[in-house]
Write a protein that holds these residues in place. Structure first.
Motif, PDB file in Angstrom:
ATOM      1  N   SER A  78       0.534  -4.003 -10.895  1.00 18.58           N
ATOM      2  CA  SER A  78      -0.015  -3.591  -9.611  1.00 18.58           C
ATOM      3  C   SER A  78       0.751  -2.395  -9.046  1.00 18.58           C
ATOM      4  N   LEU A  79       2.077  -2.412  -9.171  1.00 19.59           N
ATOM      5  CA  LEU A  79       2.899  -1.301  -8.696  1.00 19.59           C
ATOM      6  C   LEU A  79       2.514  -0.005  -9.410  1.00 19.59           C
ATOM      7  N   VAL A  80       2.413  -0.059 -10.729  1.00 21.09           N
ATOM      8  CA  VAL A  80       2.076   1.136 -11.501  1.00 21.09           C
ATOM      9  C   VAL A  80       0.672   1.610 -11.146  1.00 21.09           C
ATOM     10  N   ARG A  81      -0.253   0.685 -11.052  1.00 21.70           N
ATOM     11  CA  ARG A  81      -1.647   1.029 -10.749  1.00 21.70           C
ATOM     12  C   ARG A  81      -1.770   1.685  -9.376  1.00 21.70           C
ATOM     13  N   ARG A  82      -1.187   1.059  -8.371  1.00 19.84           N
ATOM     14  CA  ARG A  82      -1.349   1.557  -7.010  1.00 19.84           C
ATOM     15  C   ARG A  82      -0.574   2.857  -6.777  1.00 19.84           C
ATOM     16  N   TYR A  83       0.552   3.002  -7.443  1.00 20.71           N
ATOM     17  CA  TYR A  83       1.307   4.259  -7.364  1.00 20.71           C
ATOM     18  C   TYR A  83       0.447   5.408  -7.885  1.00 20.71           C
ATOM     19  N   GLY A  84      -0.177   5.213  -9.039  1.00 17.09           N
ATOM     20  CA  GLY A  84      -1.040   6.246  -9.585  1.00 17.09           C
ATOM     21  C   GLY A  84      -2.254   6.503  -8.719  1.00 17.09           C
ATOM     22  N   GLN A  85      -2.842   5.444  -8.198  1.00 19.64           N
ATOM     23  CA  GLN A  85      -4.009   5.600  -7.336  1.00 19.64           C
ATOM     24  C   GLN A  85      -3.672   6.389  -6.082  1.00 19.64           C
ATOM     25  N   PHE A  86      -2.500   6.141  -5.526  1.00 21.60           N
ATOM     26  CA  PHE A  86      -2.122   6.860  -4.309  1.00 21.60           C
ATOM     27  C   PHE A  86      -2.204   8.363  -4.526  1.00 21.60           C
ATOM     28  N   PHE A  87      -1.600   8.870  -5.599  1.00 18.18           N
ATOM     29  CA  PHE A  87      -1.560  10.313  -5.796  1.00 18.18           C
ATOM     30  C   PHE A  87      -2.910  10.866  -6.255  1.00 18.18           C
ATOM     31  N   GLU A  88      -3.698  10.061  -6.939  1.00 19.01           N
ATOM     32  CA  GLU A  88      -5.059  10.485  -7.254  1.00 19.01           C
ATOM     33  C   GLU A  88      -5.874  10.618  -5.972  1.00 19.01           C
TER      34      GLU A  88
ATOM     35  N   ASP B 168       5.992  11.920  12.452  1.00 14.33           N
ATOM     36  CA  ASP B 168       5.417  10.708  11.882  1.00 14.33           C
ATOM     37  C   ASP B 168       6.013  10.349  10.518  1.00 14.33           C
ATOM     38  N   SER B 169       7.163  10.940  10.174  1.00 20.55           N
ATOM     39  CA  SER B 169       7.729  10.741   8.840  1.00 20.55           C
ATOM     40  C   SER B 169       8.019   9.278   8.539  1.00 20.55           C
ATOM     41  N   VAL B 170       8.624   8.584   9.485  1.00 17.25           N
ATOM     42  CA  VAL B 170       8.979   7.173   9.266  1.00 17.25           C
ATOM     43  C   VAL B 170       7.718   6.343   9.066  1.00 17.25           C
ATOM     44  N   GLN B 171       6.701   6.592   9.864  1.00 17.04           N
ATOM     45  CA  GLN B 171       5.457   5.840   9.759  1.00 17.04           C
ATOM     46  C   GLN B 171       4.737   6.136   8.438  1.00 17.04           C
ATOM     47  N   ARG B 172       4.783   7.395   8.019  1.00 16.19           N
ATOM     48  CA  ARG B 172       4.124   7.753   6.768  1.00 16.19           C
ATOM     49  C   ARG B 172       4.839   7.121   5.571  1.00 16.19           C
ATOM     50  N   LEU B 173       6.160   7.107   5.628  1.00 11.88           N
ATOM     51  CA  LEU B 173       6.933   6.461   4.563  1.00 11.88           C
ATOM     52  C   LEU B 173       6.605   4.972   4.488  1.00 11.88           C
ATOM     53  N   GLU B 174       6.549   4.336   5.630  1.00 14.49           N
ATOM     54  CA  GLU B 174       6.244   2.905   5.666  1.00 14.49           C
ATOM     55  C   GLU B 174       4.834   2.637   5.132  1.00 14.49           C
ATOM     56  N   ALA B 175       3.878   3.477   5.498  1.00 10.89           N
ATOM     57  CA  ALA B 175       2.508   3.280   5.023  1.00 10.89           C
ATOM     58  C   ALA B 175       2.429   3.439   3.510  1.00 10.89           C
ATOM     59  N   PHE B 176       3.152   4.412   2.963  1.00 13.32           N
ATOM     60  CA  PHE B 176       3.189   4.605   1.514  1.00 13.32           C
ATOM     61  C   PHE B 176       3.765   3.388   0.807  1.00 13.32           C
ATOM     62  N   MET B 177       4.898   2.896   1.312  1.00 21.72           N
ATOM     63  CA  MET B 177       5.534   1.732   0.689  1.00 21.72           C
ATOM     64  C   MET B 177       4.637   0.500   0.789  1.00 21.72           C
ATOM     65  N   ASN B 178       4.014   0.315   1.922  1.00 22.94           N
ATOM     66  CA  ASN B 178       3.112  -0.831   2.086  1.00 22.94           C
ATOM     67  C   ASN B 178       1.938  -0.761   1.110  1.00 22.94           C
ATOM     68  N   TRP B 179       1.459   0.444   0.861  1.00 22.75           N
ATOM     69  CA  TRP B 179       0.322   0.605  -0.045  1.00 22.75           C
ATOM     70  C   TRP B 179       0.703   0.245  -1.482  1.00 22.75           C
ATOM     71  N   ILE B 180       1.784   0.834  -1.988  1.00 27.14           N
ATOM     72  CA  ILE B 180       2.090   0.626  -3.412  1.00 27.14           C
ATOM     73  C   ILE B 180       2.594  -0.792  -3.689  1.00 27.14           C
ATOM     74  N   THR B 181       3.083  -1.497  -2.652  1.00 26.83           N
ATOM     75  CA  THR B 181       3.594  -2.865  -2.849  1.00 26.83           C
ATOM     76  C   THR B 181       2.694  -3.898  -2.180  1.00 26.83           C
ATOM     77  N   ALA B 182       1.443  -3.550  -1.972  1.00 22.83           N
ATOM     78  CA  ALA B 182       0.542  -4.415  -1.193  1.00 22.83           C
ATOM     79  C   ALA B 182       0.420  -5.822  -1.766  1.00 22.83           C
ATOM     80  N   ASP B 183       0.584  -5.981  -3.069  1.00 23.37           N
ATOM     81  CA  ASP B 183       0.406  -7.297  -3.688  1.00 23.37           C
ATOM     82  C   ASP B 183       1.699  -8.092  -3.823  1.00 23.37           C
ATOM     83  N   PHE B 184       2.808  -7.515  -3.348  1.00 22.09           N
ATOM     84  CA  PHE B 184       4.107  -8.177  -3.528  1.00 22.09           C
ATOM     85  C   PHE B 184       4.310  -9.361  -2.579  1.00 22.09           C
TER      86      PHE B 184
END
Length: 551
Positions: free
Chosen positions: A237-247, A293-309
């Motif tokens: 899931s981590l690998v999949r969502r990481y790739g999806q984010f940048f796509e 908004d840097s802190v919020q954007r970082l948090e949103a990115f981390m939440n996205w790639i680890t959503a299934d954790f």
């Protein structure tokens, strides 16, 4: 009368150090190493080499930083190595109206000297000891590249010592706006054509360099392999969502529910997918820390790639500090809590020497989309291979795209202008066996026992072939001439991570030639420059630009 350049021969105490670079797989036995301090030293060394008929079957090579992933600089057929590392000045050249960086400067030289005196930066790599002679000529990218582009996107001119007649070296300056078309071809060839193909690079000039953000927001995080071994689906899931984010980010289709109107061009990340024997998978993140908004954007990115954790209040995979070195980067436990730092300070924190002096094998891939399920399964399969144990084996997935993809495919010799990620497969090892029974470890052990490298080479080759099995074992370039590439999500390989295996028909069963994987349609123009500037093939190696055959 000009002084002769420094020649370090086999009886000199410096010879052992200067006949090799970082990668201890490759150790040459040249007659001597020339330590060049000026372009005139380079001219002198080339004159001497080309004037000796005995050198017709031997090579003369050049080294700046010495990271040498393959044996293009150091091998048994090398007669002379020209070391330009002492040519490392960084200054403004009023005649060129451009910033000049000599070819022996490193990423760290350019970073510190440019920034401290001007506030500007070259968007170079994250290993500070990499020499710019090769880094820039191969395209060059780093943590600022998604926001600023590639190093070659700012290249205005290059000084190269060429030997067009095969006998008489001369200093040649080629500019982007040279009136002579052959000079424009030579300039263009150095915007991604790779080092050591056309002559010896001595200086670069840059225009339009930009200011990095005054501060960046940096974070490092790691996840323990034991958690992923218990839940393989979460690793995938981590690998999949990481790739999806940048796509999705590249396509402008990030889900509004997760990201609102956030923009991420300033975000650069390095996901380090290690072999399970490492104990941890790592992630390094940097983005503009000045934006509100840097802190919020970082948090949103981390939440996205680890959503299934996480399920409810239960974490299946816990975040931990990146408290160990992984690949070419040091431990960064202090960045576990998001940290705002001046850009220069953060650059020093994230950079490392580029790798300790050990043996290494590398492979690469450009990716135009996220990972397929086949690729994700293959990555997991080889990183959990119980028959192989090496904590220094990994695939590093760098974010890509952004400003890099703003440039046209023919404006520079780097044609990959639609990728969203760049992968670097890495395996490191030390000699570790006293094969000659003399009580010490050294390169002679590897010469006597090639099987020291065997397990590592087999692992990385099998890994790579498996990931790209649908396209013949290589990250293919989409080309109607090769039907298997029709749905490929790859775009070839990066010349600065050279890999001779892609020339091997047993490992590249697709049949797409190595030069297409590196250069795509740029190769024809690169060959034109080769024919003009090095028709006698003075500068050559296993994957150098070939002099085109006369019809």
């Amino acid at each position: 009368m000009a002084a002769s350049p420094i020649e370090v021969g086999s009886k000199d105490a410096r010879y052992e150090a200067l006949r090799r670079g970082f990668n201890q797989r490759w150790i040459a036995k040249p007659d001597f190493v020339v330590v060049a301090t000026t372009a005139d030293d380079v001219v002198s060394a080339l004159s001497k080499f080309c004037g000796n008929p005995a050198n017709s079957e031997r090579r003369i090579t050049v080294r700046s930083g010495g990271h040498c992933y393959e044996n293009f600089v150091s091998s048994g057929d090398v007669g002379v190595i020209i070391d330009v590392s002492q040519m490392n000045r960084v200054y403004f050249d009023p005649e060129m109206d451009a910033y000049c960086i000599e070819a022996g400067a490193t990423n760290w030289h350019s970073t510190t000297q440019l920034y401290r005196s001007t506030g500007l930066a070259l968007p170079g790599g994250s290993c500070y000891s990499v020499g710019l002679g090769g880094h820039i000529s191969g395209g060059g990218y780093g943590l600022l590249s998604r926001d600023f582009g590639l190093t070659v996107d700012y290249l205005y001119a290059v000084e190269v010592v060429t030997v067009a007649d095969g006998k008489t070296p001369k200093k040649t300056v080629a500019c982007k706006d040279s009136t002579d078309a052959s000079l424009r071809d030579l300039w263009w060839a150095h915007t991604g054509g790779g080092g050591g193909n056309f002559g010896v690079i001595t200086r670069y000039w840059f225009r339009g360099l930009r200011q990095p953000p005054a501060q960046v927001l940096a974070r490092s995080v790691a996840w323990e392999w034991k958690d992923f071994l218990a839940r393989p689906d979460l690793f995938k899931s981590l690998v999949r969502r990481y790739g999806q984010f940048f796509e999705y980010e590249n396509n402008g289709t990030l889900p509004a529910a997760s990201f609102g109107t956030y923009k991420y061009r300033d975000l650069f990340t390095l996901l380090k997918l290690t072999h399970m024997s490492s104990g941890k998978v790592g992630l390094i993140i940097q983005l503009d820390g000045v934006k509100k908004d840097s802190v919020q954007r970082l948090e949103a990115f981390m939440n996205w790639i680890t959503a299934d954790f996480k399920t409810g209040d239960t974490y299946h995979v816990e975040e931990t500090p990146l408290d160990q070195a992984i690949g070419e980067h040091p431990a960064m436990g202090s960045l576990f809590i998001p940290t705002r730092l001046p850009w220069l300070t953060a650059t020093q924190s994230i950079n490392d020497s580029g790798s300790p002096n050990r043996c290494g094998k590398y492979k690469s891939a450009y990716m135009t989309k996220g990972f397929t399920e086949h690729q994700i399964d293959a990555i997991h399969r080889h990183l959990t291979d119980a028959s192989y144990s090496n904590p220094d084996a990994l695939v590093q997935v760098d974010s890509y795209g952004g400003a890099i993809n703003d440039m046209g495919t023919e404006e520079t010799a780097v044609p990959q202008r639609s990728s969203v990620m760049k992968l670097q497969y890495q395996a490191y090892w030390t000699w570790g066996t006293d094969a000659d029974k003399n009580g010490v470890y050294d390169y002679v052990d590897a010469e006597q026992d090639p099987e020291i490298a065997g397990p590592h080479l087999r692992w990385i080759r099998n890994f790579y072939q498996d990931v790209y099995r649908p396209t013949g074992g290589v990250p293919a370039v989409v080309d109607p001439a090769y039907p298997a590439t029709k749905d490929a999500n790859t775009d070839g390989c990066y010349i600065n991570y050279p890999d001779v295996d892609i020339s091997d028909t047993k490992l590249n069963t697709l049949g797409q030639p190595w030069h297409q994987l590196y250069y795509k349609s740029s190769y024809e123009r690169l060959q034109r420059a080769k024919k003009l500037w090095d028709p006698h093939n003075i500068f050559r190696y296993a994957q150098s630009i070939a002099v085109p055959k006369t019809t």
